[in-house]
Motif scaffolding. Structure first.
Motif, PDB file in Angstrom:
ATOM      1  N   ALA A   5       0.834  -1.201   0.000  1.00 38.71           N
ATOM      2  CA  ALA A   5       0.000   0.000   0.000  1.00 38.71           C
ATOM      3  C   ALA A   5       0.870   1.253   0.000  1.00 38.71           C
ATOM      4  CB  ALA A   5      -0.938   0.000   1.205  1.00 38.71           C
ATOM      5  N   VAL A   6       1.924   1.270   0.795  1.00 40.10           N
ATOM      6  CA  VAL A   6       2.829   2.406   0.836  1.00 40.10           C
ATOM      7  C   VAL A   6       3.493   2.583  -0.514  1.00 40.10           C
ATOM      8  CG1 VAL A   6       4.963   3.301   1.852  1.00 40.10           C
ATOM      9  CG2 VAL A   6       3.238   2.261   3.315  1.00 40.10           C
ATOM     10  N   PHE A   7       3.935   1.477  -1.101  1.00 38.94           N
ATOM     11  CA  PHE A   7       4.585   1.522  -2.404  1.00 38.94           C
ATOM     12  C   PHE A   7       3.643   2.108  -3.446  1.00 38.94           C
ATOM     13  CE2 PHE A   7       5.612  -0.572  -6.467  1.00 38.94           C
ATOM     14  CZ  PHE A   7       6.918  -0.129  -6.618  1.00 38.94           C
ATOM     15  N   MET A   8       2.394   1.681  -3.440  1.00 44.37           N
ATOM     16  CA  MET A   8       1.431   2.163  -4.425  1.00 44.37           C
ATOM     17  C   MET A   8       1.165   3.656  -4.239  1.00 44.37           C
ATOM     18  SD  MET A   8       1.019  -0.344  -6.332  1.00 44.37           S
ATOM     19  CE  MET A   8      -0.355   0.146  -7.366  1.00 44.37           C
ATOM     20  N   LEU A   9       1.042   4.122  -3.001  1.00 43.15           N
ATOM     21  CA  LEU A   9       0.823   5.541  -2.767  1.00 43.15           C
ATOM     22  C   LEU A   9       2.062   6.353  -3.124  1.00 43.15           C
ATOM     23  CD1 LEU A   9      -1.227   5.437   0.524  1.00 43.15           C
ATOM     24  CD2 LEU A   9      -2.015   6.254  -1.689  1.00 43.15           C
ATOM     25  N   ALA A  10       3.226   5.824  -2.831  1.00 43.16           N
ATOM     26  CA  ALA A  10       4.453   6.535  -3.178  1.00 43.16           C
ATOM     27  C   ALA A  10       4.590   6.685  -4.685  1.00 43.16           C
ATOM     28  CB  ALA A  10       5.671   5.807  -2.607  1.00 43.16           C
ATOM     29  N   THR A  48      15.427   5.969  -4.929  1.00 44.24           N
ATOM     30  CA  THR A  48      16.115   6.460  -3.737  1.00 44.24           C
ATOM     31  C   THR A  48      15.145   7.235  -2.846  1.00 44.24           C
ATOM     32  OG1 THR A  48      18.209   6.622  -4.942  1.00 44.24           O
ATOM     33  CG2 THR A  48      18.009   7.940  -2.925  1.00 44.24           C
ATOM     34  N   ALA A  49      14.398   8.145  -3.460  1.00 46.63           N
ATOM     35  CA  ALA A  49      13.422   8.944  -2.722  1.00 46.63           C
ATOM     36  C   ALA A  49      12.328   8.056  -2.140  1.00 46.63           C
ATOM     37  CB  ALA A  49      12.823  10.015  -3.641  1.00 46.63           C
ATOM     38  N   MET A  50      11.874   7.081  -2.925  1.00 53.03           N
ATOM     39  CA  MET A  50      10.805   6.199  -2.474  1.00 53.03           C
ATOM     40  C   MET A  50      11.238   5.371  -1.263  1.00 53.03           C
ATOM     41  SD  MET A  50       8.588   3.350  -4.516  1.00 53.03           S
ATOM     42  CE  MET A  50       8.349   4.490  -5.856  1.00 53.03           C
ATOM     43  N   ALA A  51      12.441   4.846  -1.312  1.00 51.01           N
ATOM     44  CA  ALA A  51      12.931   4.034  -0.196  1.00 51.01           C
ATOM     45  C   ALA A  51      12.945   4.853   1.094  1.00 51.01           C
ATOM     46  CB  ALA A  51      14.325   3.501  -0.503  1.00 51.01           C
ATOM     47  N   HIS A  52      13.367   6.109   1.005  1.00 53.26           N
ATOM     48  CA  HIS A  52      13.440   6.938   2.209  1.00 53.26           C
ATOM     49  C   HIS A  52      12.043   7.364   2.674  1.00 53.26           C
ATOM     50  CE1 HIS A  52      15.299   9.199   5.300  1.00 53.26           C
ATOM     51  NE2 HIS A  52      14.959  10.383   4.804  1.00 53.26           N
ATOM     52  N   ALA A  53      11.181   7.729   1.734  1.00 53.96           N
ATOM     53  CA  ALA A  53       9.817   8.117   2.099  1.00 53.96           C
ATOM     54  C   ALA A  53       9.082   6.960   2.766  1.00 53.96           C
ATOM     55  CB  ALA A  53       9.055   8.594   0.863  1.00 53.96           C
ATOM     56  N   MET A  54       9.253   5.761   2.236  1.00 51.55           N
ATOM     57  CA  MET A  54       8.606   4.577   2.816  1.00 51.55           C
ATOM     58  C   MET A  54       9.177   4.280   4.197  1.00 51.55           C
ATOM     59  SD  MET A  54       8.231   2.264  -0.625  1.00 51.55           S
ATOM     60  CE  MET A  54       7.708   0.798   0.255  1.00 51.55           C
ATOM     61  N   GLU A  58       6.716   4.197   7.300  1.00 46.04           N
ATOM     62  CA  GLU A  58       6.546   2.931   8.025  1.00 46.04           C
ATOM     63  C   GLU A  58       7.066   2.988   9.450  1.00 46.04           C
ATOM     64  OE1 GLU A  58       8.534   0.026   5.637  1.00 46.04           O
ATOM     65  OE2 GLU A  58       6.869  -0.111   4.216  1.00 46.04           O
ATOM     66  N   ASN A  59       8.124   3.777   9.673  1.00 49.71           N
ATOM     67  CA  ASN A  59       8.775   3.786  10.980  1.00 49.71           C
ATOM     68  C   ASN A  59       8.478   5.030  11.806  1.00 49.71           C
ATOM     69  OD1 ASN A  59      10.240   1.204  10.903  1.00 49.71           O
ATOM     70  ND2 ASN A  59      11.194   2.132   9.101  1.00 49.71           N
ATOM     71  N   ASP A  65      18.312  11.383   7.809  1.00 52.19           N
ATOM     72  CA  ASP A  65      18.975  10.107   8.090  1.00 52.19           C
ATOM     73  C   ASP A  65      17.924   9.006   8.118  1.00 52.19           C
ATOM     74  OD1 ASP A  65      21.500  11.312   8.419  1.00 52.19           O
ATOM     75  OD2 ASP A  65      21.044  11.787  10.506  1.00 52.19           O
ATOM     76  N   GLY A  66      18.247   7.878   7.480  1.00 52.03           N
ATOM     77  CA  GLY A  66      17.336   6.747   7.485  1.00 52.03           C
ATOM     78  C   GLY A  66      17.277   6.073   8.836  1.00 52.03           C
ATOM     79  N   SER A  67      16.292   5.216   9.035  1.00 54.60           N
ATOM     80  CA  SER A  67      16.159   4.506  10.313  1.00 54.60           C
ATOM     81  C   SER A  67      17.367   3.605  10.569  1.00 54.60           C
ATOM     82  CB  SER A  67      14.873   3.680  10.343  1.00 54.60           C
ATOM     83  OG  SER A  67      14.887   2.693   9.330  1.00 54.60           O
ATOM     84  N   ASP A  68      18.083   3.267   9.505  1.00 51.77           N
ATOM     85  CA  ASP A  68      19.292   2.444   9.625  1.00 51.77           C
ATOM     86  C   ASP A  68      20.559   3.294   9.652  1.00 51.77           C
ATOM     87  OD1 ASP A  68      19.338   3.369   7.023  1.00 51.77           O
ATOM     88  OD2 ASP A  68      19.510   1.385   6.098  1.00 51.77           O
TER      89      ASP A  68
END
Length: 141
Positions: A5-10, A48-54, A58-59, A65-68
């Motif tokens: 769902a997040v992927f589809m909205l992104a 790149t943007a999608m991975a960070h937005a998700m 999600e978190n 800075d990413g959660s990792d």
């Protein structure tokens, strides 16, 4: 299921959408007014943007800075983009491309990123909660 769902909205700001076309026109219009060349959409920077937005959606956090602990450069490299120049703008709450770009233009550091002379590519996504991530770059210098 939530990730899908997040992927589809992104993807709503994906390269083929009307919203994506509006973003490109607005972004390149701002650059043109400043005497700068246009930016081209980059699938790698969009990923790149999608991975960070998700990650933020999600978190439940909002940070460059990413959660990792990842940085925008590291996230771009993970997508196969080899930046010699990279910049990232994030925003929370804007409902339209015009609104988010307007907010960024009113913020000195965000405006500076939008008007960087040495970037040629961009990727922009919006995740649930109106979390926007814009990545600007130049690959392989």
């Amino acid at each position: 299921m939530f990730k899908i769902a997040v992927f589809m909205l992104a993807l709503m700001v994906g390269a083929a959408s009307a919203e994506a076309q509006q973003v490109r026109q607005l972004l390149n219009g701002l650059r043109s007014e400043a005497g700068l060349g246009p930016l081209s959409p980059s699938p790698r920077l969009e990923a790149t943007a999608m991975a960070h937005a998700m990650d933020m959606s999600e978190n439940g956090f909002f940070s460059h800075d990413g959660s990792d602990g990842s940085t925008v450069k590291g996230r771009a490299q993970a997508q196969g983009y080899r930046p010699c120049r990279i910049a990232e703008n994030i925003s929370y709450g804007s409902k339209t491309p015009a609104e988010v770009l307007g907010r960024w233009m009113k913020s000195k550091p965000h405006r500076r990123n939008l008007l960087l002379r040495d970037v040629v590519d961009y990727g922009l996504v919006r995740a649930p909660g109106n979390i926007w991530v814009l990545v600007l770059g130049r690959d392989g210098c």
